[in-house]
Design an enzyme around this catalytic site. Structure first.
Site, PDB file in Angstrom:
ATOM      1  N   CYS A 100       0.858  -1.191   0.000  1.00 43.77           N
ATOM      2  CA  CYS A 100       0.000   0.000   0.000  1.00 43.77           C
ATOM      3  C   CYS A 100       0.888   1.232   0.000  1.00 43.77           C
ATOM      4  O   CYS A 100       1.898   1.298   0.691  1.00 43.77           O
ATOM      5  CB  CYS A 100      -0.985  -0.030   1.165  1.00 43.77           C
ATOM      6  SG  CYS A 100      -0.571   1.049   2.525  1.00 43.77           S
ATOM      7  N   HIS A 102       0.350   4.128   1.079  1.00 46.73           N
ATOM      8  CA  HIS A 102       0.248   5.038   2.227  1.00 46.73           C
ATOM      9  C   HIS A 102       1.135   4.610   3.381  1.00 46.73           C
ATOM     10  O   HIS A 102       1.613   5.442   4.138  1.00 46.73           O
ATOM     11  CB  HIS A 102      -1.208   5.129   2.701  1.00 46.73           C
ATOM     12  CG  HIS A 102      -2.146   5.567   1.620  1.00 46.73           C
ATOM     13  ND1 HIS A 102      -3.300   4.891   1.283  1.00 46.73           N
ATOM     14  CD2 HIS A 102      -2.050   6.606   0.755  1.00 46.73           C
ATOM     15  CE1 HIS A 102      -3.890   5.506   0.273  1.00 46.73           C
ATOM     16  NE2 HIS A 102      -3.147   6.539  -0.066  1.00 46.73           N
ATOM     17  N   HIS A 103       1.320   3.322   3.536  1.00 48.45           N
ATOM     18  CA  HIS A 103       2.104   2.826   4.678  1.00 48.45           C
ATOM     19  C   HIS A 103       3.278   1.944   4.253  1.00 48.45           C
ATOM     20  O   HIS A 103       4.075   1.528   5.092  1.00 48.45           O
ATOM     21  CB  HIS A 103       1.203   2.029   5.626  1.00 48.45           C
ATOM     22  CG  HIS A 103      -0.002   2.806   6.084  1.00 48.45           C
ATOM     23  ND1 HIS A 103      -1.225   2.713   5.461  1.00 48.45           N
ATOM     24  CD2 HIS A 103      -0.146   3.717   7.076  1.00 48.45           C
ATOM     25  CE1 HIS A 103      -2.087   3.523   6.059  1.00 48.45           C
ATOM     26  NE2 HIS A 103      -1.458   4.152   7.041  1.00 48.45           N
ATOM     27  N   GLN A 141      -5.467  -0.327  -3.958  1.00 53.03           N
ATOM     28  CA  GLN A 141      -6.162  -1.434  -4.616  1.00 53.03           C
ATOM     29  C   GLN A 141      -7.073  -0.949  -5.750  1.00 53.03           C
ATOM     30  O   GLN A 141      -7.196  -1.601  -6.782  1.00 53.03           O
ATOM     31  CB  GLN A 141      -6.966  -2.207  -3.556  1.00 53.03           C
ATOM     32  CG  GLN A 141      -7.587  -3.480  -4.111  1.00 53.03           C
ATOM     33  CD  GLN A 141      -8.346  -4.257  -3.047  1.00 53.03           C
ATOM     34  OE1 GLN A 141      -7.976  -4.228  -1.868  1.00 53.03           O
ATOM     35  NE2 GLN A 141      -9.394  -4.945  -3.449  1.00 53.03           N
ATOM     36  N   HIS A 169      -5.510  -5.962   3.784  1.00 54.11           N
ATOM     37  CA  HIS A 169      -4.496  -4.921   3.907  1.00 54.11           C
ATOM     38  C   HIS A 169      -3.864  -4.990   5.285  1.00 54.11           C
ATOM     39  O   HIS A 169      -4.544  -4.768   6.284  1.00 54.11           O
ATOM     40  CB  HIS A 169      -5.145  -3.546   3.681  1.00 54.11           C
ATOM     41  CG  HIS A 169      -5.588  -3.340   2.264  1.00 54.11           C
ATOM     42  ND1 HIS A 169      -4.994  -2.428   1.422  1.00 54.11           N
ATOM     43  CD2 HIS A 169      -6.539  -3.955   1.526  1.00 54.11           C
ATOM     44  CE1 HIS A 169      -5.570  -2.490   0.228  1.00 54.11           C
ATOM     45  NE2 HIS A 169      -6.514  -3.397   0.270  1.00 54.11           N
ATOM     46  N   CYS A 171      -2.019  -2.957   6.638  1.00 58.22           N
ATOM     47  CA  CYS A 171      -2.075  -1.665   7.345  1.00 58.22           C
ATOM     48  C   CYS A 171      -3.369  -1.550   8.144  1.00 58.22           C
ATOM     49  O   CYS A 171      -3.442  -0.796   9.107  1.00 58.22           O
ATOM     50  CB  CYS A 171      -1.881  -0.478   6.404  1.00 58.22           C
ATOM     51  SG  CYS A 171      -3.109  -0.337   5.120  1.00 58.22           S
TER      52      CYS A 171
HETATM   53 ZN   LIG Z   1      -2.113   1.410   4.033  1.00 57.62          ZN
END
Ligand SMILES: [Zn+2]
Length: 212
Positions: A100, A102-103, A141, A169, A171
């Site tokens: 992902c 973002h993380h 995704q 996910h 995260c």
């Molecule tokens: Zn994430």
């Protein structure tokens, strides 16, 4: 099964020729950054167990993001065959591993892909490689789903394309809301999968997924 090899020279690939070497310069520079990461999380990068970790992580990270150096359009384009078959072609349960954006934590699951040919088909393994090429990058995704759909639509120009991805996910599972069993489902359609409910339902039925 085809042996997994890695591309990482990062420059002159033909799009899908995978080589087993890591880019030395990039490995070195990533490793020195990961040494700093270790320090900053309170670790001692010099202790025995961590001595080689920065270099290992540097190589792992290059592997996990090697999709940047693959051109999925070329994978499909190079194995496009004329064929008059006009029924739905479904490749389901394609294993998928991504990160992902973002993380930079993994999300993983399955992709189900279908298309209805319009004069051209491709090798079934090529569909899985297209999924992999887009998944092995920093992703969300939703975008991953649409990129796979658009690549197949653009190269094979079929009557329609359908892509469904179900993924967990980490995260969400390991941090934040810690919803251990939540699965995210995304879908993207073109052509007859979009316009014809029966075609779409047949596909959903065949892959056995509930669309939320
Ligand atoms: Zn994430």
């Amino acid at each position: 099964m085809e042996e997994k090899k890695i591309i990482l020279e990062g420059i002159a690939e033909t799009g899908f020729e995978r080589i087993d070497k890591f880019n030395g310069r990039r490995t070195k520079s990533l490793a020195s950054l990961y040494r700093k990461v270790l320090l900053n999380i309170g670790e001692d990068p010099c202790r025995e167990g961590l001595i080689d970790t920065p270099e290992r992580v540097a190589k792992a990270m290059q592997y996990l993001t090697h999709g940047y150096f693959i051109k999925p359009e070329e994978i499909l384009g190079a194995s496009r065959f004329h064929e008059d078959y006009q029924q739905m072609v479904i490749v389901k349960d394609i294993e998928l591993y991504s990160l992902c954006e973002h993380h930079m934590v993994p999300f993983f699951g399955k992709a189900h892909v279908a298309y209805i040919p319009n004069g051209y088909i491709t090798g079934l393994s090529k569909i899985a490689r297209v999924v992999d090429a887009f998944a092995r990058r920093l992703q969300v995704q939703e975008r991953l789903t649409v990129q796979i759909r658009d690549c197949i639509q653009d190269v094979l120009n079929p009557v329609g394309v359908a892509v469904v991805i179900e993924a967990k996910h980490l995260c969400m599972v390991m941090r934040g809301v810690q919803k251990q069993n939540s699965v995210t489902t995304t879908s993207a359609f073109t052509g007859c999968f979009l316009n014809d409910n029966r075609t779409r339902e047949e596909f959903i039925h065949m892959i056995g997924v509930k669309l939320h």
